[in-house]
Design a protein around this motif. Structure first.
Motif, mmCIF file in Angstrom:
data_model
loop_
_atom_site.group_PDB
_atom_site.id
_atom_site.type_symbol
_atom_site.label_atom_id
_atom_site.label_comp_id
_atom_site.label_asym_id
_atom_site.label_seq_id
_atom_site.Cartn_x
_atom_site.Cartn_y
_atom_site.Cartn_z
ATOM 1 N N ASN A 142 2.318 3.867 -5.194
ATOM 2 C CA ASN A 142 3.044 4.564 -6.241
ATOM 3 C C ASN A 142 2.107 4.963 -7.368
ATOM 4 O O ASN A 142 1.256 4.166 -7.778
ATOM 5 N N PRO A 143 2.244 6.174 -7.891
ATOM 6 C CA PRO A 143 1.332 6.608 -8.956
ATOM 7 C C PRO A 143 1.552 5.881 -10.270
ATOM 8 O O PRO A 143 0.593 5.516 -10.950
ATOM 9 N N ALA A 144 2.809 5.638 -10.641
ATOM 10 C CA ALA A 144 3.069 5.038 -11.947
ATOM 11 C C ALA A 144 2.480 3.634 -12.079
ATOM 12 O O ALA A 144 1.790 3.339 -13.069
ATOM 13 N N PRO A 145 2.694 2.704 -11.126
ATOM 14 C CA PRO A 145 2.079 1.378 -11.274
ATOM 15 C C PRO A 145 0.561 1.418 -11.294
ATOM 16 O O PRO A 145 -0.069 0.644 -12.023
ATOM 17 N N VAL A 146 -0.041 2.303 -10.524
ATOM 18 C CA VAL A 146 -1.504 2.358 -10.489
ATOM 19 C C VAL A 146 -2.057 2.856 -11.816
ATOM 20 O O VAL A 146 -2.944 2.241 -12.423
ATOM 21 N N ALA A 202 -7.155 2.450 -6.263
ATOM 22 C CA ALA A 202 -7.036 3.904 -6.374
ATOM 23 C C ALA A 202 -6.802 4.570 -5.026
ATOM 24 O O ALA A 202 -6.141 5.610 -4.944
ATOM 25 N N LEU A 203 -7.314 3.978 -3.955
ATOM 26 C CA LEU A 203 -7.253 4.626 -2.638
ATOM 27 C C LEU A 203 -6.060 4.188 -1.800
ATOM 28 O O LEU A 203 -5.595 4.952 -0.955
ATOM 29 N N HIS A 204 -5.564 2.968 -2.007
ATOM 30 C CA HIS A 204 -4.552 2.423 -1.099
ATOM 31 C C HIS A 204 -3.224 2.120 -1.759
ATOM 32 O O HIS A 204 -2.308 1.653 -1.063
ATOM 33 N N PRO A 236 -3.496 -3.755 -2.549
ATOM 34 C CA PRO A 236 -4.539 -3.251 -3.446
ATOM 35 C C PRO A 236 -4.327 -3.625 -4.909
ATOM 36 O O PRO A 236 -5.259 -4.052 -5.591
ATOM 37 N N LEU A 237 -3.090 -3.484 -5.425
ATOM 38 C CA LEU A 237 -2.857 -3.807 -6.836
ATOM 39 C C LEU A 237 -2.966 -5.305 -7.089
ATOM 40 O O LEU A 237 -3.485 -5.730 -8.132
ATOM 41 N N ALA A 238 -2.459 -6.116 -6.177
ATOM 42 C CA ALA A 238 -2.604 -7.566 -6.329
ATOM 43 C C ALA A 238 -4.079 -7.961 -6.331
ATOM 44 O O ALA A 238 -4.514 -8.804 -7.129
ATOM 45 N N THR A 239 -4.866 -7.376 -5.450
ATOM 46 C CA THR A 239 -6.305 -7.655 -5.422
ATOM 47 C C THR A 239 -6.962 -7.250 -6.732
ATOM 48 O O THR A 239 -7.799 -7.980 -7.282
ATOM 49 N N PRO A 290 0.812 -1.223 0.000
ATOM 50 C CA PRO A 290 0.000 0.000 0.000
ATOM 51 C C PRO A 290 0.836 1.260 0.000
ATOM 52 O O PRO A 290 2.066 1.237 0.113
ATOM 53 N N GLU A 291 0.157 2.390 -0.139
ATOM 54 C CA GLU A 291 0.800 3.688 -0.252
ATOM 55 C C GLU A 291 1.693 3.993 0.940
ATOM 56 O O GLU A 291 2.760 4.531 0.811
ATOM 57 N N GLU A 292 1.279 3.640 2.112
ATOM 58 C CA GLU A 292 2.039 3.900 3.320
ATOM 59 C C GLU A 292 1.690 2.856 4.341
ATOM 60 O O GLU A 292 0.692 2.155 4.211
ATOM 61 N N ARG A 293 2.533 2.723 5.322
ATOM 62 C CA ARG A 293 2.251 1.738 6.359
ATOM 63 C C ARG A 293 0.959 2.084 7.070
ATOM 64 O O ARG A 293 0.767 3.205 7.541
ATOM 65 N N LEU A 294 0.090 1.104 7.103
ATOM 66 C CA LEU A 294 -1.205 1.371 7.708
ATOM 67 C C LEU A 294 -1.052 1.595 9.205
ATOM 68 O O LEU A 294 -0.237 0.952 9.859
ATOM 69 N N PRO A 295 -1.819 2.511 9.759
ATOM 70 C CA PRO A 295 -1.770 2.700 11.212
ATOM 71 C C PRO A 295 -2.321 1.476 11.926
ATOM 72 O O PRO A 295 -3.018 0.649 11.334
#
Length: 436
Positions: free
Chosen positions: A148-152, A143-145, A109-112, A19-24
């Motif tokens: 990196n912008p390029a892979p999405v 789109a939300l989680h 998210p991308l794998a899903t 994901p974009e950042e480590r989840l809290p």
């Protein structure tokens, strides 16, 4: 590909898919809710497949109604034969996988997204709304989680091309719906990443401003400390001399007016010296504050400012102290080359502080000043024989010694100060005067 390349590739894939950042740290009920949601979607998918099979089997061929016999020359037209094909185990596995994979949409998210899209390509039995539901959830998660912008953005564009070219056996309107959803996800992801970049830029600007403000505060504090040290060195010494001379003048005013006059002239000389050094210090501060070179400072031309004191003014300093009645013996051995300006000023301040402390805290003592050097170090030693504390000793706060330590530390020097066995006080400073 060797083992190192394989490990590097796996690290890159994990970096893209996480994901974009480590989840809290989330409460357990959030993960439980994700699991329950994935199970409910799985139930909906399996039920939809079952109903789809029933509808398919209900379209079995019905024997045609008897019709009028045709002429022998025209053969009878046979109805088309429909062979229902129910979903097998592979289809149920793909459907279950695409539904249960939604439980990992926050962490992967991308794998899903890709698992759901590939499973949708291999499925021919689900109604359109079920496929749109699962794919829509996967697109929103990517789109939300995603991190990196390029892979999405690249994944959405590639998926739109694949849906257009490979979903040939799907429902007639499924491809259009998926392409529209992917385009919307592409636009939403681009907007989200642009917003994140704006937020990151504002945060960097805020951090930069905070660092500049902190640096400015540190500079102001250092300047205040320098001002306090300079004013202490200037005021304390000269005022101490003036107080002692004024006290002596008051004592002999009636019996020896001439001695009282001499003492008052010493007070006047000390006051003039203090005012001159104060003007010099304040002039330097004003000049450094304006940044002007050669400009007038408080109505006084910059070229008229007196230089900082050094060991060249040591004789005048000792004479003022001797005028107060304090015996001072001075032994000076300086290097053959001129001292650096900072070292020269520091050595002068060490002697000045030592004599001031002797006048304040050891009235009636005798002081010995020794300045010596070797190939690298300049040594300043001040020793007094001990005496009785004066009235001014009550106002001491050790600021002078602290200021001396700071001065010497700047130039790599040291300071040792303390009482001697015989009751006196010894101050020894060492500062390097040349680079080895």
């Amino acid at each position: 590909m060797d083992i190192a390349d394989g490990r590097r590739l796996r690290r890159q894939v994990r970096a893209v898919l996480r994901p974009e950042e480590r989840l809290p740290k989330l409460p357990r009920w959030v993960f439980g809710a994700d699991a329950v949601f994935a199970v409910l979607v799985t139930v909906v998918v399996l039920l939809a497949m079952r109903h789809s099979v029933i509808a398919w089997q209900g379209t079995a061929p019905v024997p045609p109604a008897p019709a009028a016999p045709l002429p022998p020359s025209a053969p009878a037209a046979l109805p088309p034969v429909v062979n229902p094909v129910p979903p097998d185990t592979k289809d149920y596995v793909f459907a279950t996988l695409r539904a249960l994979m939604l439980a990992a949409r926050r962490r992967l998210p991308l794998a899903t997204f890709w698992v759901v899209l590939i499973a949708a390509r291999a499925d021919f039995f689900l109604p359109t709304f079920v496929t749109v539901l699962t794919c829509g959830i996967a697109i929103c998660a990517a789109a939300l989680h995603s991190r990196n912008p390029a892979p999405v953005l690249g994944s959405f564009a590639l998926a739109a091309v694949l849906v257009t070219t490979t979903f040939q056996n799907a429902a007639s309107n499924l491809r259009e719906l998926l392409v529209i959803m992917l385009v919307l996800g592409l636009l939403g992801s681009a907007g989200r990443f642009w917003r994140l970049r704006q937020i990151a830029a504002r945060l960097r600007l805020t951090e930069l401003r905070q660092e500049q403000e902190a640096a400015m505060r540190r500079a102001v504090e250092e300047e205040r400390s320098r001002i306090a040290s300079e004013l202490h060195d200037v005021v304390t010494h000269n005022v101490s001399v003036m107080v002692i001379q004024a006290g002596a003048a008051r004592t002999v005013l009636d019996s020896s007016p001439e001695l009282a006059k001499e003492a008052m002239r010493a007070v006047e000389a000390g006051g003039r010296a203090a005012m001159a050094e104060l003007r010099h210090v304040m002039g330097l501060l004003a000049a450094s504050g304006t940044g002007a070179s050669g400009a007038a400072v408080n109505g006084r031309p910059a070229e008229e400012l007196e230089p900082q004191p050094g060991l060249g003014q040591l004789t005048a300093l000792v004479q003022r102290v001797r005028a107060t009645g304090l015996p001072v013996t001075v032994t000076v051995s300086l290097p053959p080359v001129p001292l650096p300006a900072g070292v020269d000023l520091t050595a002068y301040r060490v002697v000045q502080e030592a004599l001031t402390n002797t006048m304040k805290h050891a009235a009636g003592a005798a002081s010995t000043i020794t300045i010596d050097h070797d190939d690298q170090w300049l040594t300043i030693e001040a020793l007094d024989t001990g005496g009785t504390p004066g009235v001014q000793s009550l106002s001491g706060n050790s600021r002078g010694l602290l200021g001396l330590r700071e001065r010497l530390t700047v130039y790599g020097g040291t300071l040792d100060a303390g009482h001697t066995i015989g009751g006196g006080y010894r101050l020894k400073a060492r500062v390097p005067w040349s680079t080895p």
